[in-house]
Design a protein around this motif. Sequence first.
Motif, PDB file in Angstrom:
ATOM      1  N   GLN A  27     -14.611 -23.091  -5.726  1.00 55.69           N
ATOM      2  CA  GLN A  27     -15.380 -22.491  -6.812  1.00 55.69           C
ATOM      3  C   GLN A  27     -15.973 -23.587  -7.715  1.00 55.69           C
TER       4      GLN A  27
ATOM      5  N   ALA B  79     -19.947 -24.439  -7.857  1.00 61.85           N
ATOM      6  CA  ALA B  79     -20.579 -24.220  -9.169  1.00 61.85           C
ATOM      7  C   ALA B  79     -21.228 -25.517  -9.656  1.00 61.85           C
TER       8      ALA B  79
ATOM      9  N   CYS C 150     -23.968 -24.371 -12.500  1.00 60.38           N
ATOM     10  CA  CYS C 150     -23.640 -23.148 -13.244  1.00 60.38           C
ATOM     11  C   CYS C 150     -22.140 -23.132 -13.530  1.00 60.38           C
TER      12      CYS C 150
ATOM     13  N   PRO D 156     -18.273 -22.269 -13.417  1.00 55.45           N
ATOM     14  CA  PRO D 156     -17.464 -21.821 -12.274  1.00 55.45           C
ATOM     15  C   PRO D 156     -17.124 -20.326 -12.328  1.00 55.45           C
TER      16      PRO D 156
ATOM     17  N   ARG E 186     -18.936 -17.978 -12.691  1.00 53.96           N
ATOM     18  CA  ARG E 186     -19.990 -17.160 -12.067  1.00 53.96           C
ATOM     19  C   ARG E 186     -19.880 -17.145 -10.545  1.00 53.96           C
ATOM     20  N   ILE E 187     -18.986 -17.960  -9.999  1.00 49.56           N
ATOM     21  CA  ILE E 187     -18.822 -18.011  -8.539  1.00 49.56           C
ATOM     22  C   ILE E 187     -17.419 -17.511  -8.198  1.00 49.56           C
TER      23      ILE E 187
END
Length: 164
Positions: A117, A121, A126, A128, A130-131
């Motif tokens: 993750q 990311a 972005c 982490p 969000r993943i």
Amino acid sequence: MTLPYRIGQGFDVHPLVEGRKLIIGGVEIPFFLGLQGHSDADVACHALGDALLGAAGLGDLGRHFPDSDSRYQGISSLRLLEIISNLLREHGFKIGNADITLVAQEPRLSPYREKMQNRMAAALHCPPERINIKATTTEGLGFTGRGEGIAAFAVVLLLKKDGL
Ligand code: MG
């Protein structure tokens, strides 16, 4: 009214063979087999990359990084995610979230989820959170169950600031 959201999905499979490193989500996992492919054969990055390109309406991984191009031989698939991330930014997209499912009978992938993750990311610039990465088996069924290969599914939601 047009919505500022774009959805995408991706799917990838690579065979497990001797003499290759097992790299999933940018993390090298100790195992006696590895995934075969032109790049590092990272199924998680490939499924996610296809989902991102699909959501953005930018085609697929094969179009951007063809197997026939020696520049991509053995390349880290995190690097491919970085290139895709730049492409998304150029087109005005941000990643809302991504959800990835890894399908492997063995080895156990869940201990590596957080590391994957973080690496994915970072490649996508972005946070982490969000993943999300999940790992499952097929209870011994099919090619993944027999340990012949590993599969990955990904879905993503992209956000476009100024609408579409
Ligand atoms: Mg692939």
